[in-house]
Motif scaffolding. Structure first.
Motif, mmCIF file in Angstrom:
data_model
loop_
_atom_site.group_PDB
_atom_site.id
_atom_site.type_symbol
_atom_site.label_atom_id
_atom_site.label_comp_id
_atom_site.label_asym_id
_atom_site.label_seq_id
_atom_site.Cartn_x
_atom_site.Cartn_y
_atom_site.Cartn_z
ATOM 1 N N VAL A 1 -83.306 -19.387 -19.721
ATOM 2 C CA VAL A 1 -82.992 -20.300 -18.625
ATOM 3 C C VAL A 1 -82.065 -19.600 -17.644
ATOM 4 O O VAL A 1 -81.262 -18.736 -18.021
ATOM 5 C CB VAL A 1 -82.360 -21.607 -19.147
ATOM 6 C CG1 VAL A 1 -80.967 -21.382 -19.711
ATOM 7 C CG2 VAL A 1 -82.327 -22.677 -18.052
ATOM 8 N N VAL B 1 -76.779 -21.999 -15.462
ATOM 9 C CA VAL B 1 -76.634 -23.455 -15.604
ATOM 10 C C VAL B 1 -75.178 -23.911 -15.570
ATOM 11 O O VAL B 1 -74.903 -25.075 -15.316
ATOM 12 C CB VAL B 1 -77.292 -23.952 -16.922
ATOM 13 C CG1 VAL B 1 -78.797 -23.834 -16.829
ATOM 14 C CG2 VAL B 1 -76.758 -23.211 -18.126
ATOM 15 N N ARG C 1 -83.676 -21.837 -6.528
ATOM 16 C CA ARG C 1 -83.400 -23.121 -7.172
ATOM 17 C C ARG C 1 -84.694 -23.932 -7.242
ATOM 18 O O ARG C 1 -85.736 -23.503 -6.738
ATOM 19 C CB ARG C 1 -82.328 -23.874 -6.378
ATOM 20 C CG ARG C 1 -80.978 -23.156 -6.345
ATOM 21 C CD ARG C 1 -79.992 -23.841 -5.432
ATOM 22 N NE ARG C 1 -80.369 -23.723 -4.026
ATOM 23 C CZ ARG C 1 -79.722 -24.302 -3.011
ATOM 24 N NH1 ARG C 1 -78.668 -25.057 -3.273
ATOM 25 N NH2 ARG C 1 -80.122 -24.142 -1.769
ATOM 26 N N ARG D 1 -87.133 -27.315 -14.183
ATOM 27 C CA ARG D 1 -86.695 -28.115 -15.342
ATOM 28 C C ARG D 1 -86.517 -29.580 -14.990
ATOM 29 O O ARG D 1 -86.806 -30.459 -15.800
ATOM 30 C CB ARG D 1 -85.377 -27.568 -15.894
ATOM 31 C CG ARG D 1 -85.456 -26.130 -16.387
ATOM 32 C CD ARG D 1 -84.099 -25.649 -16.873
ATOM 33 N NE ARG D 1 -83.736 -26.287 -18.135
ATOM 34 C CZ ARG D 1 -82.490 -26.573 -18.504
ATOM 35 N NH1 ARG D 1 -81.482 -26.325 -17.678
ATOM 36 N NH2 ARG D 1 -82.242 -27.116 -19.672
ATOM 37 N N ASP E 1 -80.894 -22.845 -13.045
ATOM 38 C CA ASP E 1 -81.491 -23.971 -13.785
ATOM 39 C C ASP E 1 -83.016 -23.960 -13.767
ATOM 40 O O ASP E 1 -83.653 -25.016 -13.674
ATOM 41 C CB ASP E 1 -80.967 -25.297 -13.217
ATOM 42 C CG ASP E 1 -81.136 -26.436 -14.229
ATOM 43 O OD1 ASP E 1 -81.129 -26.162 -15.433
ATOM 44 O OD2 ASP E 1 -81.292 -27.592 -13.791
ATOM 45 N N HIS F 1 -86.635 -33.717 -17.777
ATOM 46 C CA HIS F 1 -85.986 -32.442 -18.106
ATOM 47 C C HIS F 1 -86.907 -31.616 -18.995
ATOM 48 O O HIS F 1 -87.275 -32.037 -20.085
ATOM 49 C CB HIS F 1 -84.658 -32.719 -18.827
ATOM 50 C CG HIS F 1 -83.645 -31.637 -18.624
ATOM 51 N ND1 HIS F 1 -82.977 -31.457 -17.435
ATOM 52 C CD2 HIS F 1 -83.204 -30.667 -19.457
ATOM 53 C CE1 HIS F 1 -82.132 -30.427 -17.557
ATOM 54 N NE2 HIS F 1 -82.263 -29.932 -18.764
#
Length: 419
Positions: free
Chosen positions: A227, A230, A246, A285, A306, A346
């Motif tokens: 990932v 975050v 992003r 996500r 993210d 999510h």
């Protein structure tokens, strides 16, 4: 306001009569008689329709060519072209006064709708009353010939817009059908779609697939799935430096570089885990979870916030093929399964790792991806054309519907021809 020769300020109520639709009661509805046109049917004539066989005032009957104005909740105008019908309340039948061109009046009201709503009730206004129609004024060409010529010019652009929208819808249907076929049956060595009548298929966790294919989780197809940044990503942002992607930058199989943020070269090196390389996949996500694209060469070395980062094993899976798969109905269905079919808010690294993929051999992947990328390219070209047409219409409306640019030259040429 500057006086325009041949134009005069007019109230909307001076240009037409606005007749509200009939207030039908549930007892009036049936399965026979005239179709009842509400806002939904005015937007889309294919919507389900109720009928009325009762006595309806003639003023509330509409015919092909009538101008209809939705004045409550949804504010828009249409020229009706779907047969004799009964008009429901919250819709005006607009009957133009003598000397007013109907198509021009439609364009004129459409152009001034934002000002009309703002001047009436502010930005949250949801309806227009007769009081507003009587209060609002705007410059209007006195000559019906000039009105008609302006309407003809703008109608040609509208026609081009409608044709382009129809072509986009057609191409999108073709692409959707192709994607379903290619990601289910694939292409054989002769370049033909396989079928169970002519080729061998087998059962798999994702249904029937060609016997040459396999089904594998993303974890088996990627060297790494991690990932992006975050923890308090904004602390690293700088006015310039290394681009950072992003969620808003990631669309299906496309990266948009609008509204990028940046980090320093030092921070980018420190945050090496989320540093992106050409051919990596980035997956949203939150917001539109599962939306995936491939990092192009020009963004090699950038970073991200993210996003799920997947680094494919090039010897078993092509980046573009994997991105197409994740964005397809096959991938989206798996993204939604975690919430019982509801929109998942999510999408996690673990879910990306377990997401199942139908895997042809590399050469077949390339063939499939080449066909689908070509279809996407055609759609992108058409979408750009549509955007240009909308921009052209906006500019023409601003010029022609305010008198800034006149059609006088065309008017004079016609007069000479008539003599």
């Amino acid at each position: 306001m500057k006086v325009i020769e041949g134009w005069s300020e007019k109230k909307l109520s001076e240009l037409a009569e606005y007749i509200n639709g009939y207030s039908f009661k549930p007892d009036d509805w049936g399965e026979d008689g005239l179709p009842i046109i509400r806002i939904e049917q005015l937007k889309n004539p294919n919507e389900l329709i109720d009928y009325s066989s009762g006595k309806i005032p003639q003023k509330n009957i509409i015919e092909n060519g009538d101008l209809i104005f939705s004045w409550s909740a949804s504010l828009f105008l249409r020229i009706w072209q779907h047969g004799r019908a009964a008009l429901n309340q919250h819709l005006f039948k607009v009957i133009e006064k003598e000397g007013v061109d109907r198509v021009f009046l439609k364009l004129f009201i459409e152009f001034y709708l934002p000002e009309l709503t703002k001047a009436s009730h502010g930005s949250t206004m949801q309806h227009i009353t007769r009081k507003e129609l009587d209060r609002f004024r705007a410059p209007f060409p006195i000559s019906k010939f000039e009105q008609t010529k302006i309407a003809e010019i703008l109608s040609k652009v509208d026609q081009a817009i409608e044709q382009t929208e129809a072509l986009i819808a057609k191409k999108q249907r073709i692409k959707t059908g192709l994607m379903q076929d290619l990601l289910t049956r694939g292409i054989d060595e002769h370049g033909n779609l396989r079928s169970e009548e002519t080729h061998e298929f087998k059962d798999s966790p994702l249904g029937r697939i060609p016997v040459e294919w396999e089904v594998k989780p993303c974890a088996a197809l990627c060297r790494e799935i991690v990932v992006g940044i975050v923890i308090r990503p904004a602390q690293y942002y700088r006015p310039e430096g290394i681009p950072v992607l992003r969620s808003a930058n990631v669309r299906e199989n496309t990266i948009f570089c609008d509204d990028l943020v940046f980090i320093s070269k030092t921070d980018n090196e420190m945050l090496s885990k989320s540093r992106l390389r050409e051919g990596d996949l980035v997956t949203v996500r939150t917001g539109y979870p599962g939306t995936t694209s491939v990092i192009p060469r020009e963004l090699d070395g950038s970073n991200c916030v993210d996003l799920v980062i997947s680094r494919p094993k090039n010897e078993v899976i092509r980046s573009n093929f994997l991105s197409i798969w994740v964005n397809s109905d096959n991938g989206k269905r798996q993204v939604l399964e975690g919430q019982g079919g509801l929109a998942q808010q999510h999408f996690n690294v673990g879910e990306m790792r377990t997401l199942l993929v139908k895997v042809p051999d590399i050469s077949e992947q390339e063939k499939i991806e080449r066909i689908l990328i070509l279809q996407s390219s055609v759609l992108e070209d058409l979408t750009r054309t549509l955007q240009k047409l909308f921009s052209l219409k906006t500019a023409l409306m601003q010029d022609l519907l305010t008198g800034k640019t006149r059609v006088t030259a065309l008017f004079n040429q016609t007069e000479v021809a008539d003599v």
